[in-house]
Design an enzyme around this catalytic site. Structure first.
Site, PDB file in Angstrom:
ATOM      1  N   ASP A 138       2.517  -4.829  -4.360  1.00  0.00           N
ATOM      2  CA  ASP A 138       1.540  -3.967  -3.397  1.00  0.00           C
ATOM      3  C   ASP A 138       2.750  -2.626  -4.562  1.00  0.00           C
ATOM      4  O   ASP A 138       4.099  -2.614  -3.473  1.00  0.00           O
ATOM      5  CB  ASP A 138       1.745  -3.215  -2.282  1.00  0.00           C
ATOM      6  CG  ASP A 138       1.047  -1.840  -2.016  1.00  0.00           C
ATOM      7  OD1 ASP A 138       1.915  -1.427  -2.530  1.00  0.00           O
ATOM      8  OD2 ASP A 138       0.546  -1.616  -0.814  1.00  0.00           O
ATOM      9  N   TYR A 164       2.756  -2.689   4.937  1.00  0.00           N
ATOM     10  CA  TYR A 164       1.769  -1.379   5.627  1.00  0.00           C
ATOM     11  C   TYR A 164       0.869  -1.518   6.289  1.00  0.00           C
ATOM     12  O   TYR A 164       0.204  -2.649   6.614  1.00  0.00           O
ATOM     13  CB  TYR A 164       1.116  -0.764   4.791  1.00  0.00           C
ATOM     14  CG  TYR A 164       0.340   0.412   4.848  1.00  0.00           C
ATOM     15  CD1 TYR A 164       0.689   1.327   5.458  1.00  0.00           C
ATOM     16  CD2 TYR A 164      -1.029   0.049   4.536  1.00  0.00           C
ATOM     17  CE1 TYR A 164       0.046   2.728   6.192  1.00  0.00           C
ATOM     18  CE2 TYR A 164      -2.109   1.227   5.145  1.00  0.00           C
ATOM     19  CZ  TYR A 164      -1.524   2.591   5.285  1.00  0.00           C
ATOM     20  OH  TYR A 164      -1.760   3.553   5.960  1.00  0.00           O
ATOM     21  N   LYS A 218      -0.273   8.204  -2.518  1.00  0.00           N
ATOM     22  CA  LYS A 218       0.966   8.707  -2.083  1.00  0.00           C
ATOM     23  C   LYS A 218       1.493   9.835  -3.458  1.00  0.00           C
ATOM     24  O   LYS A 218       1.452  10.047  -3.461  1.00  0.00           O
ATOM     25  CB  LYS A 218       1.750   7.056  -1.745  1.00  0.00           C
ATOM     26  CG  LYS A 218       0.772   6.322  -0.821  1.00  0.00           C
ATOM     27  CD  LYS A 218       0.479   6.985   0.514  1.00  0.00           C
ATOM     28  CE  LYS A 218      -0.185   5.987   1.798  1.00  0.00           C
ATOM     29  NZ  LYS A 218       0.120   5.186   1.909  1.00  0.00           N
ATOM     30  N   ARG A 221     -21.833   4.843  -9.566  1.00  0.00           N
ATOM     31  CA  ARG A 221     -20.669   3.696  -9.054  1.00  0.00           C
ATOM     32  C   ARG A 221     -20.442   2.145 -10.201  1.00  0.00           C
ATOM     33  O   ARG A 221     -19.408   1.896 -10.065  1.00  0.00           O
ATOM     34  CB  ARG A 221     -21.863   2.757  -8.089  1.00  0.00           C
ATOM     35  CG  ARG A 221     -21.510   1.524  -7.031  1.00  0.00           C
ATOM     36  CD  ARG A 221     -21.981   1.464  -5.818  1.00  0.00           C
ATOM     37  NE  ARG A 221     -23.312   1.927  -6.711  1.00  0.00           N
ATOM     38  CZ  ARG A 221     -24.593   0.895  -6.318  1.00  0.00           C
ATOM     39  NH1 ARG A 221     -24.207  -0.159  -6.592  1.00  0.00           N
ATOM     40  NH2 ARG A 221     -25.516   1.218  -6.673  1.00  0.00           N
TER      41      ARG A 221
HETATM   42  C1  LIG Z   1      -0.663   4.317   2.667  1.00  0.00           C
HETATM   43  C2  LIG Z   1      -0.696   2.789   2.256  1.00  0.00           C
HETATM   44  C3  LIG Z   1      -1.329   1.781   1.732  1.00  0.00           C
HETATM   45  C4  LIG Z   1      -2.821   1.999   2.112  1.00  0.00           C
HETATM   46  O1  LIG Z   1      -3.365   3.087   1.114  1.00  0.00           O
HETATM   47  P1  LIG Z   1      -4.743   4.387   1.696  1.00  0.00           P
HETATM   48  O2  LIG Z   1      -4.446   5.271   0.551  1.00  0.00           O
HETATM   49  O3  LIG Z   1      -3.800   5.165   2.754  1.00  0.00           O
HETATM   50  O4  LIG Z   1      -5.753   3.350   2.005  1.00  0.00           O
HETATM   51  C5  LIG Z   1      -1.571   0.832   1.792  1.00  0.00           C
HETATM   52  N1  LIG Z   1       0.205   0.077   0.966  1.00  0.00           N
HETATM   53  C6  LIG Z   1       1.050   1.042   1.272  1.00  0.00           C
HETATM   54  C7  LIG Z   1       2.068   0.302   0.791  1.00  0.00           C
HETATM   55  C8  LIG Z   1       1.006   2.809   1.703  1.00  0.00           C
HETATM   56  O5  LIG Z   1       1.719   3.040   2.392  1.00  0.00           O
END
Ligand SMILES: *Cc1c(COP(=O)(O)O)cnc(C)c1O
Length: 403
Positions: free
Chosen positions: A196, A124, A221, A72
């Site tokens: 992000d 998102y 992604k 952890r």
């Molecule tokens: C999918 C996504 C998230 C969340 O991520 P997870 O891996 O599904 O928890 C956050 N921001 C964007 C732009 C995303 O496409």
């Protein structure tokens, strides 16, 4: 935080407190992605960085440590992944989490009850849900504003604004914010800027170089790219926020596990080729969609007709493979979801498989109606994540589906 929980634990392992940013100086992203931070195993020469599938680490003697104690707090495979991403992003430190949402929830530990956050209005849906359903209960305040508009942004700061959370390009309407000017505005109000960067990744966009303090990822992604691992990352420009965030993650226990870290190292090796080819496919699809009589609007940041095209060209080295479009009727949008064969009707993005989603009820289902109306997220909007299939096959599939 006392020495035993941070300095002592982190201090002995190179990279736990931050990487040597000069390591592999002169290498391009593709070379760093393929070879990683440490790269081949020193002991055995194994080309693939070892998977340390261990929860705990034995100490050689009282007062002596290998630097690792418990996964952890630190795990060698996760650390290799974190260091590779930090190097690719141009950051001092990366922290890997079990999902994008886990990374974002830890980011919010920078804040205290009573703090205010400015958030992209087009973002998102899961992030919106985390902020508005969960964190408002703990006294955090969020305003969702159009961060692509400098005047709106300037007018939205409050004395207690501590964080600006930006998604660019926005999701799903693909507007583009000027990261450098948002960073300047945030800093002049004493706020931290987090970007992000899930849609473009560091391969095409480097928010830290443009002034952001933290880069946020859903690694699920493009960084993963194969629709098979959930992961998330925070990449920090310098050491300022590290202790708070490290302490939060170590306490919350939402880190990425060793096996998924190993899979992500493997994924990263092909980041460049995947993104380039996905972008090529996206450009071909955009052309076809623009020529389709049943398609009324196409939103792609790499389209020279996109209103923010000039800004994208200045700020990014590529446009990615996310394409939204509207068809001429609600029924047709639903029919597309039903008729696609090569493209899959599924949530998520960034992987080898092309996916189509219906933002209104899927990714953006948690967002209130007035906000959706304002953004133009309606019953005719579809979002495509273009994958690595053959472009002609993809176009043929979409054309038969649109009808
Ligand atoms: C999918 C996504 C998230 C969340 O991520 P997870 O891996 O599904 O928890 C956050 N921001 C964007 C732009 C995303 O496409």
């Amino acid at each position: 935080m006392n020495d035993s929980s941070f300095e002592a634990m982190a201090g002995e392992i190179e990279g736990l407190l931050g990487i040597d940013q000069e390591k592999h100086a002169g290498w391009h992203a593709e070379s760093i992605a393929v070879h990683g931070y440490e790269g081949a195993d020193v002991r055995t020469g194994a080309i693939s960085y070892p998977l340390y599938q261990s929860a705990t680490f034995a100490h050689p003697a009282w007062g002596k440590s290998t630097g690792y104690c418990y996964s952890r707090c630190g795990n060698p495979t996760r650390l290799e992944l974190e260091n590779t991403i930090a190097l690719l992003e141009g950051g001092k430190k990366c922290m890997a989490f079990s999902s994008g949402m886990a990374a974002i929830t830890t980011l919010l530990k920078l804040l205290r009850s009573g703090d205010h956050v400015l958030v992209s209005d087009d973002l998102y849906g899961g992030t919106y849900r985390l902020f508005s359903n969960i964190y408002t209960q703990y006294g955090l305040e969020f305003d969702y504003v159009d961060l692509t508009d400098a005047d709106v942004l300037a007018a939205s700061f409050k004395p207690n604004t501590k964080l600006v959370f930006l998604e660019t390009p926005t999701n799903p309407t693909m507007k583009v914010a000027d990261i450098a000017s948002v960073a300047e505005a945030a800093h002049s109000h004493g706020a931290v800027l987090a970007v992000d960067n899930t849609f473009l990744t560091m391969y095409f966009q480097k928010p830290l170089e443009l002034g952001a303090d933290v880069v946020v990822y859903s690694g699920t992604k493009y960084l993963c790219g194969h629709n098979d691992v959930l992961s998330g990352f925070l990449v920090l420009r310098d050491g300022t926020l590290l202790e708070t965030l490290f302490n939060a993650a170590m306490s919350e226990g939402n880190q990425l596990d060793p096996f998924d870290s190993w899979l992500m190292l493997r994924s990263l090796k092909t980041l460049g080729v995947r993104l380039r080819q996905q972008e090529n496919n996206a450009k071909r699809i955009v052309e076809a969609l623009k020529g389709n009589p049943h398609v009324t609007d196409v939103f792609y940041v790499g389209d020279p007709d996109h209103s923010d095209y000039g800004l994208s060209c200045r700020q990014t080295s590529g446009f990615g493979a996310m394409v939204s479009f509207k068809v001429d009727a609600h029924e047709r949008a639903l029919a597309v979801l039903e008729r696609v064969r090569l493209v899959l009707f599924a949530e998520s993005l960034g992987g080898t498989e092309s996916l189509v989603t219906y933002p209104l009820v899927q990714t953006h289902g948690s967002i209130p109606k007035p906000m959706l109306d304002k953004l133009g997220i309606d019953e005719r909007l579809l979002r495509l994540s273009v994958g690595l299939e053959n472009a002609e096959d993809l176009i043929a599939d979409l054309e038969q589906a649109i009808g």
